[in-house]
Design an enzyme around this catalytic site. Structure first.
Site, PDB file in Angstrom:
ATOM      1  N   GLU A 114       0.821  -1.217   0.000  1.00  9.25           N
ATOM      2  CA  GLU A 114       0.000   0.000   0.000  1.00  9.25           C
ATOM      3  C   GLU A 114       0.857   1.271   0.000  1.00  9.25           C
ATOM      4  O   GLU A 114       0.548   2.234  -0.678  1.00  9.25           O
ATOM      5  CB  GLU A 114      -0.914  -0.026   1.237  1.00  9.25           C
ATOM      6  CG  GLU A 114      -1.766   1.201   1.466  1.00  9.25           C
ATOM      7  CD  GLU A 114      -2.915   1.346   0.486  1.00  9.25           C
ATOM      8  OE1 GLU A 114      -3.180   0.401  -0.286  1.00  9.25           O
ATOM      9  OE2 GLU A 114      -3.545   2.414   0.489  1.00  9.25           O
ATOM     10  N   THR A 144     -12.213   7.740 -12.867  1.00  6.16           N
ATOM     11  CA  THR A 144     -11.123   7.237 -12.029  1.00  6.16           C
ATOM     12  C   THR A 144     -11.457   5.883 -11.408  1.00  6.16           C
ATOM     13  O   THR A 144     -10.595   5.224 -10.848  1.00  6.16           O
ATOM     14  CB  THR A 144     -10.735   8.262 -10.947  1.00  6.16           C
ATOM     15  OG1 THR A 144      -9.484   7.877 -10.362  1.00  6.16           O
ATOM     16  CG2 THR A 144     -11.790   8.351  -9.842  1.00  6.16           C
TER      17      THR A 144
END
Ligand SMILES: *[C@@H]1O[C@H](CO)[C@@H](O)[C@H](O)[C@H]1NC(C)=O
Ligand SMILES: *[C@@H]1O[C@H](CO)[C@@H](O)[C@H](O)[C@H]1NC(C)=O
Ligand SMILES: *[C@@H]1O[C@H](CO)[C@@H](O)[C@H](O)[C@H]1NC(C)=O
Ligand SMILES: *[C@@H]1O[C@H](CO)[C@@H](O)[C@H](O)[C@H]1NC(C)=O
Length: 514
Positions: free
Chosen positions: A371, A506
């Site tokens: 992440e 997006t």
């Protein structure tokens, strides 16, 4: 056993990770596309059986959470993927659900994120409408009258959200409530990602309804970001601070980058130019300024891996060598800009980023990237405030990999694969398909569990454990970009050499351009 990078170098197997000589030409691959579609169907069935019509599947406990207003986010977010992957069964299941949602309120009192609701629900409904009003997608639909309800519900949703823009500046409150009554939560600031990732969807709704109201709301807010004040909030041309005051429109800081809270603001600048190059010329100019400044100031090479280029964060004109899975979409966005503007330098830089961020996958025990991560930047003095060496336990890993994880989770995010898709479409080089397939197989192996796929706690070790959640973007983004990478040529695909008719929001929802 995983071969380390240095052992590959010794064996002569590791080419320079970046410089891309013309490789083997890729092409559609029916078997791989079919495997990805099966993964999609398995994910959908897990959600449908244990969570629908709630928001999100908890795959381990075979249960659900309502984390997006309890409007059934996984169903609505998945619709465009069901259409693109040609899964008629789920298309019809979701379409029957669409008219039943009450977007004017929520079942329980609670906060509504304008941004998340916009990109997942609103983008999903608009995209489904745009797709299903076209051949061949309309053939998937049994009850054609349900197609119109996608637009009707998109409008209903926008009508119930639009009071968020009713602020002194017109910059929307990022968090609102509908239950027990419509209410802004009174946030003092918004950020450029949440305020600057509305304009595509709201403009599209205006075009589809012949009502300029929606476009005007989003574009008025966008203007504060296109013309940032004060001057100090734009440390380099085009690169701005992150937060803006909702009461006066001024930026409240000069920190930024291409990750969370900033990312899709830059993404939409060039996507609006694709949507309509004449109306959104100025958005393009701002994207070009940001792109040039990024290449000049944010491109950073780890001290131990000079072949890698990551994008640093910044605080004023100081760079901070820290990045994230989210930021790995940047390669794809540079490639899209390069294609639209006919500028090879943006394509080349985007391909370099796509390759570099994929290195965060290659290096871990699971073959999946973390992440968030850091590195020691060659551009900064060693041991300077923002350029500390890795913690002792990460030193060996950093030596070989050129980064170390600061947050080791993987929540089934798409961005690294999204950029590989753009790299493949721009170069035609089969190696990007191979990289994406490798990532797909690693995710299949590590994250398939319980009712479908779960998020992972720690990609840096084998069997690092799970988080009991399957985010809706796994179905609609990660699997859609993977599928398109191996699917036949179509109007929907990114094309390097002919005009494009679709722009992906997006959340990877294809929207018809103006
Ligand atoms: C969530 O699922 C449960 C069990 O199937 C169901 O009783 C409930 O009505 C659902 N909630 C919503 C918001 O649809
Ligand atoms: C919008 O206007 C166009 C052209 O004037 C027309 O063809 C279309 O039917 C209108 N759409 C709606 C939803 O009113
Ligand atoms: C704008 O508002 C913020 C608070 O949101 C405040 O800190 C700042 O000083 C104001 N700027 C101007 C130019 O009024
Ligand atoms: C950086 O700091 C570490 C620990 O404080 C030290 O061991 C190392 O020698 C320093 N490196 C440089 C180049 O100053």
């Amino acid at each position: 056993m995983r071969l380390s990078y240095s052992s590959l170098v010794l064996l002569g197997l590791a080419g320079p990770a970046i410089a891309a000589p013309k490789g083997k030409k890729g092409g559609p691959d029916t078997a791989k596309a079919k495997a990805i579609k099966e993964t999609y169907q398995h994910s959908w069935k897990g959600y449908y059986e244990y969570a629908f019509p709630n928001d999100t599947l908890a795959p381990l406990t075979k249960s659900y959470v309502n984390d997006r207003n309890a409007w059934g986010v996984t169903a609505i977010d998945s619709l465009s993927a069901s259409i693109v992957l040609g899964d008629a069964e789920s298309v019809n299941q979701i379409l029957e659900f669409v008219p039943t949602i009450d977007f004017t309120t929520t079942a329980e009192p609670g906060d509504i994120s304008l941004f998340e609701t916009n990109i997942r629900f609103f983008g999903g409904l608009l995209s489904a409408y745009d797709l299903l009003t076209q051949e061949p997608y309309s053939d998937l639909v049994e009850d054609k009258s349900l197609i119109e309800s996608c637009l009707k519900q998109a409008k209903s949703l926008a009508d119930s959200l639009k009071f968020a823009f009713d602020t002194p500046t017109g910059i929307p409150d990022p968090i609102i409530q509908l239950n027990p009554e419509p209410k802004r939560t009174g946030s003092q600031t918004n950020n450029i990602a949440e305020a600057g990732t509305l304009v595509l969807e709201w403009t599209r709704l205006s075009d589809l309804t012949n009502n300029t109201e929606y476009a005007k709301l989003a574009q008025r807010a966008e203007d504060y970001m296109l013309r940032p004040k004060p001057a100090s909030s734009e440390p380099w041309p085009g690169l701005t601070g992150t937060h803006l005051s909702i009461s006066n429109g001024s930026f409240t800081n000069a920190n930024g980058g291409w990750g969370g809270y900033t990312d899709s603001f830059y993404e939409y600048l060039i996507k609006m130019y694709l949507y309509d190059p004449s109306e959104f010329e100025f958005y393009k100019e701002r994207w070009v300024a940001a792109a040039e400044s990024t290449m000049a100031h944010l491109a950073s090479h780890p001290t131990t891996r000079q072949d890698i280029t990551f994008l640093a964060l910044y605080s004023g004109q100081n760079i901070i060598p820290s990045s994230s899975h989210l930021a790995s979409f940047s390669g794809g966005n540079f490639i899209l800009g390069g294609i639209l503007l006919g500028e090879q330098k943006y394509i080349d830089f985007g391909v370099t980023l796509a390759n570099s961020y994929y290195e965060t996958y290659r290096a871990t025990a699971t073959g999946i990237g973390p992440e968030a991560f850091r590195w020691v930047a060659s551009e900064l003095p060693e041991n300077s405030t923002d350029n500390k060496p890795p913690p002792a336990e990460d030193a060996d890993f950093y030596e070989e990999a050129g980064f170390w994880a600061t947050s080791p989770t993987y929540i089934l995010r798409p961005e690294t694969i999204e950029s590989l898709y753009y790299a493949y479409r721009a170069t035609g080089d089969a190696k990007y398909q191979e990289m994406a397939w490798e990532a797909y197989e690693n995710i299949e192996k590590a994250a398939r569990t319980g009712a479908a796929y779960a998020s992972m706690k720690d990609v840096t070790v084998e069997d690092g454990g799970f988080i009991d959640k399957m985010e809706s973007f796994w179905l609609t983004e990660t699997l859609k970009y993977l599928y398109l990478m191996f699917d036949e040529e179509s109007e929907l695909q990114i094309h390097a050499n002919k005009p494009m008719k679709w722009v992906f929001n997006t959340e990877a929802h294809p929207v018809r351009i103006r």
